[in-house]
Scaffold this active site. Structure first.
Site, short mmCIF file in Angstrom:
data_model
loop_
_atom_site.label_atom_id
_atom_site.label_comp_id
_atom_site.label_asym_id
_atom_site.label_seq_id
_atom_site.Cartn_x
_atom_site.Cartn_y
_atom_site.Cartn_z
N GLU A 146 -69.42 -30.20 6.80
CA GLU A 146 -70.00 -28.87 6.97
C GLU A 146 -71.10 -28.51 5.97
O GLU A 146 -71.93 -27.67 6.27
CB GLU A 146 -68.87 -27.82 6.87
N SER A 451 -9.26 -1.68 27.92
CA SER A 451 -8.10 -1.88 27.05
C SER A 451 -8.43 -2.63 25.77
O SER A 451 -7.60 -2.67 24.85
CB SER A 451 -7.01 -2.62 27.81
#
Length: 823
Positions: A146, A451
């Site tokens: 780069e 229950s």
């Protein structure tokens, strides 16, 4: 005031994204295959269309060329001299320095082994690493690709800019001419992303200033943590993981050159169709770029010819790094609890941010602020939960059953409150069937426990001094002021009639004795016991109107309080969440000592500049003895008889306590909710099965049979507990200590046997005697409907789809639930 703007600000730091998907071309060079004179470039201005001979057109073309030359010369002059605008703006610009520019860093949520990822969150898949974790040859490979003059220039390569400007103005291929410092500046500032030459000036100013303020190494570190490498990977660390399955510090020279070569164009250009440098897109082009990078490293003497790699390395098949993953899976439900716990730790706000607060919103922080969170989720147990509860799994008892059946499962470690497994559905972004949800602005999520709620009624009775050997009337009856009859899951008679012990009534799951228990001790006392165990929210079930959530922590209940929860609370009419139920069971398993259920074990945050992790929070255990140990033990002594009575014993003789529960759908013989809950000393688990289809609220098995608590929920519970507890020691459960008054209760003893009609030697011979009662394999069954919604409400009615005796707790996907009862 060109460049910095009227206020001299170069642009605010970018928060949402720190890099762009297609990075600009570096300055390249004569050997760059995509640079001037390279095989990928045009080599100069495009030729005119063949056969063009119009004199007027030729004249216009010559005029355009002269104008371009003049403009190019002027641009070069401005860029080379840095005159006027550049010089003035440079000193007037208020540059935001790199350590003040926040990069969005996602969050990783880990299992309890602190290794396996269960969820990832974030806008950008990035992991910050310091420069000392990035090999020097990786840095040099990036510079070779780069910006080969990176270590020599002052942040801006003016000759490169001049060359690019000349080429662009005179018709050559457009070039960026950006140094690494300029690229970093562009990616860090959101107003430097256009492709104008004014932007180039701003970019050059910032690059020069950054170069003066920071060392080359500091700039390189920020750049490598910012730039986009394709495949969803931001920064060198995520790129190394995505392309090679390695951390950046483990890369070699050949691999480093691949990644460096990708930066220039990591993805295909959708507008031009030009392929990127990802080898998965164009291996030949990627190899050319790789060679260019290697050549640059040798030329700049960053590696010797002997160190030059000769073979292109093997790259992993393309798989997107995906900033977010796991959210749309069963494990995704964990995220909501993590967010809530972070808010409780005061790290962020789980909702709107109050005025003046500097803390972020939790949801946004998880996406951008870089956390690493170790959770309590035990991956082995979580997998066992999904295999048992997820209908799509071939191993699940629900596999092959009607598609509307939906299960939820929560498993908690009693000694700590850590949630070890959580299944609330297949998608963490959908409805959580195990916890609370906000739908249409309302808090919903509870299911009538039936229950299974009797565990708290039993505990409340024992705490009130009632012995499990006390006797109670079990015959169906109609209370004063109530239209509906209280029955025993449809049983017309019971084996103990009016003389049933509380223990026997629990194992047989008779409802009538528990209604009488509530009359004796008060429904408020039962609610308070459930609250102490860990039930945080219960939903009302009025005969008319919508159900409402009641935050038990914010309401005081006297023993005889009958509003909003009436005596039917004793056998589970009022909805609760699966998570709360598992919490309550964990408290009983822990001998009455409560631990708050939680998911976060440790939470760390990453320094976005250094990459270092810092612990900022974690679990803080505060056990509280909320139920007397002897009361919890006495409850367990009864509940340990239930799994075996329902054919749900655990493997290898492991002791376990349990309770089934079922709630019917409206005035029908079908059920809408079914439960199996239970525990060992090491693990407490609650399982619910209901319907996820509002159009099909009844829960039936393939073939049409009803689903009861000891059926599919019991199978799921049994399978999960057996798998989850493999490798754990078998521990005993306590026996009854005989505490409490056995004379409490409304039971009526049977009449004495008649006098002996024919004694033999003064002794009456045995007569026909009733055999001792035996425990059934399935206490569930049809029932007599019409239960009260309150003391004066009359029988429940499914008027609004959520009310009635066993209303659905406001769960929008469970309409028209219930007025009846079950075991």
């Amino acid at each position: 005031m060109s460049g910095a703007g009227a206020n001299g600000a170069a642009g605010r730091a970018r928060v949402g994204r720190a890099a762009v998907p297609v990075s600009p071309a570096g300055p390249g060079g004569p050997d760059d295959p995509d640079g001037p004179g390279g095989s990928g470039g045009s080599g100069g201005r495009r030729g005119r269309r063949g056969g063009e001979s119009d004199p007027a057109a030729l004249k216009r073309a010559k005029k355009r060329k002269r104008m371009n030359l003049v403009i190019a010369a002027f641009a070069v002059l401005i860029m080379l001299t840095g005159g006027g605008v550049v010089g003035v703006t440079y000193y007037s610009t208020n540059v935001v320095l790199p350590d003040e520019i926040p990069l969005p860093v996602g969050t990783t949520i880990l299992a309890s082994n602190n290794r396996d990822v269960i969820v990832k969150l974030g806008e950008e898949a990035r992991s910050i690493v310091p420069l000392d974790k990035i090999p020097k040859f990786v840095q040099h490979a990036v510079a070779a690709a780069e910006d080969r003059k990176f270590y020599k220039h002052k942040g801006v390569d003016y000759l490169g800019i001049a060359r690019a400007a000349w080429n662009n103005f005179t018709g050559g291929t457009k070039q960026g001419a950006s140094t690494i410092t300029q690229q970093y500046a562009r990616n860090a500032y959101e107003n430097l992303n256009d492709d104008s030459y004014q932007r180039k000036v701003k970019e050059a100013i910032l690059a020069s200033k950054l170069n003066d303020e920071f060392s080359k190494d500091e700039i390189m570190q920020h750049y490598l943590n910012t730039i986009y490498f394709g495949r969803g990977a931001y920064g060198i660390e995520m790129a190394a993981q995505t392309y090679f399955g390695l951390p950046a510090e483990k890369l070699n020279v050949a691999q480093a050159a691949v990644l460096a070569g990708v930066i220039k164009q990591p993805v295909n250009d959708p507008q031009t169709g030009v392929k990127g440098f990802d080898p998965a897109d164009n291996l030949e082009l990627a190899k050319d770029r790789w060679t260019y990078v290697i050549n640059g490293m040798v030329e700049e003497k960053w590696i010797s010819p002997a160190e030059r790699p000769t073979e292109y390395p093997k790259v992993k098949e393309r798989k997107d790094a995906s900033a977010s993953s796991g959210v749309k899976t069963p494990k995704g439900n964990v995220v909501n609890y993590v967010r809530a716990e972070m808010a409780e730790m005061k790290l962020c706000h789980d909702g709107p941010i109050p005025a003046g607060s500097t803390k972020p919103n939790c949801q946004a922080a998880l996406v951008t602020d870089g956390y690493r969170i170790k959770t309590s989720i035990n991956l082995k147990m979580q997998d066992a939960a999904e295999k048992a509860a997820q209908q799509e799994k071939s191993s699940s008892p629900l596999n092959g059953q009607p598609k509307n059946l939906q299960a939820a499962l929560v498993s908690i470690e009693p000694a700590s409150g850590q949630v070890l497994a959580y299944y609330g559905g297949n998608d963490g972004t959908g409805i959580d069937y195990a916890g609370k949800n906000i739908l249409g602005g309302e808090l919903v999520g509870g299911h009538p426990p039936g229950s299974s709620f009797k565990v708290y009624t039993l505990a409340a009775a024992i705490d009130a001094g009632i012995s499990i050997e006390s006797h109670w009337d079990s015959l169906p009856f109609t209370p004063d002021g109530i239209k509906g009859q209280i029955g025993n899951a449809g049983a017309k008679s019971t084996d103990c009639k009016k003389w049933c012990t509380l223990e026997h009534s629990t194992v047989k799951s008779y409802n009538v004795p528990f209604y009488h228990v509530s009359e004796e001790i008060g429904p408020g006392r039962i609610v308070n016991m459930a609250k102490q165990a860990g039930i945080s929210t219960m939903w009302t079930t009025p005969a008319k109107g919508p159900s409402e959530p009641v935050d038990l922590a914010k309401k005081k209940f006297e023993n005889d309080t009958k509003e909003p929860f009436f005596h039917v609370v004793a056998f589970g009419q009022y909805p609760i969440t699966v998570l709360d139920h598992a919490t309550g069971l964990a408290t009983l398993a822990n001998r009455g000592k409560y631990n708050k259920p939680h998911f976060i074990i440790t939470i760390e945050q990453q320094d976005k500049q250094t990459g270092a992790w810092k612990k900022i929070g974690g679990e803080q255990l505060k056990p509280s003895q909320r139920i007397k140990p002897e009361v919890a033990d006495e409850v367990t002594s009864v509940l340990k008889k239930i799994p075996g009575a329902n054919s749900r014993s655990l493997e290898s003789g492991r002791s376990a306590a349990g309770k089934t529960g079922t709630w019917q759908y409206g005035l029908t013989d079908d059920n809408a909710h079914a439960w199996m809950v239970g525990y060992t000393p090491q693990l407490a688990t609650a399982v619910w099965v209901g319907s996820d289809d509002p159009r099909k609220p009844r829960i039936r098995k393939t073939g049409g049979g009803t689903v009861s608590g000891s059926g599919l929920p019991g199978e799921i519970w049994q399978q999960y507990m057996n798998d989850a507890l493999k490798g754990y020691d078998k521990k005993p459960l306590p026996d009854s200590k005989g505490i409490g008054d056995p004379k409490r209760g409304d039971g009526v003893p049977p009449p004495p046997p008649p006098a002996c009609p024919a004694p033999v030697n003064g002794v009456c011979p045995p007569q026909n005697q009733n055999p001792p009662p035996t425990f059934p394999t399935n206490p569930d069954g049809p029932t007599i409907p019409d239960l009260p919604g309150g003391p004066d409400d009359g029988p429940g009615r499914p008027d609004d789809g959520r009310g009635g005796g066993g209303g659905g707790g406001g769960v929008a996907m469970l309409p028209a639930t219930t007025t009846g009862q079950r075991d």
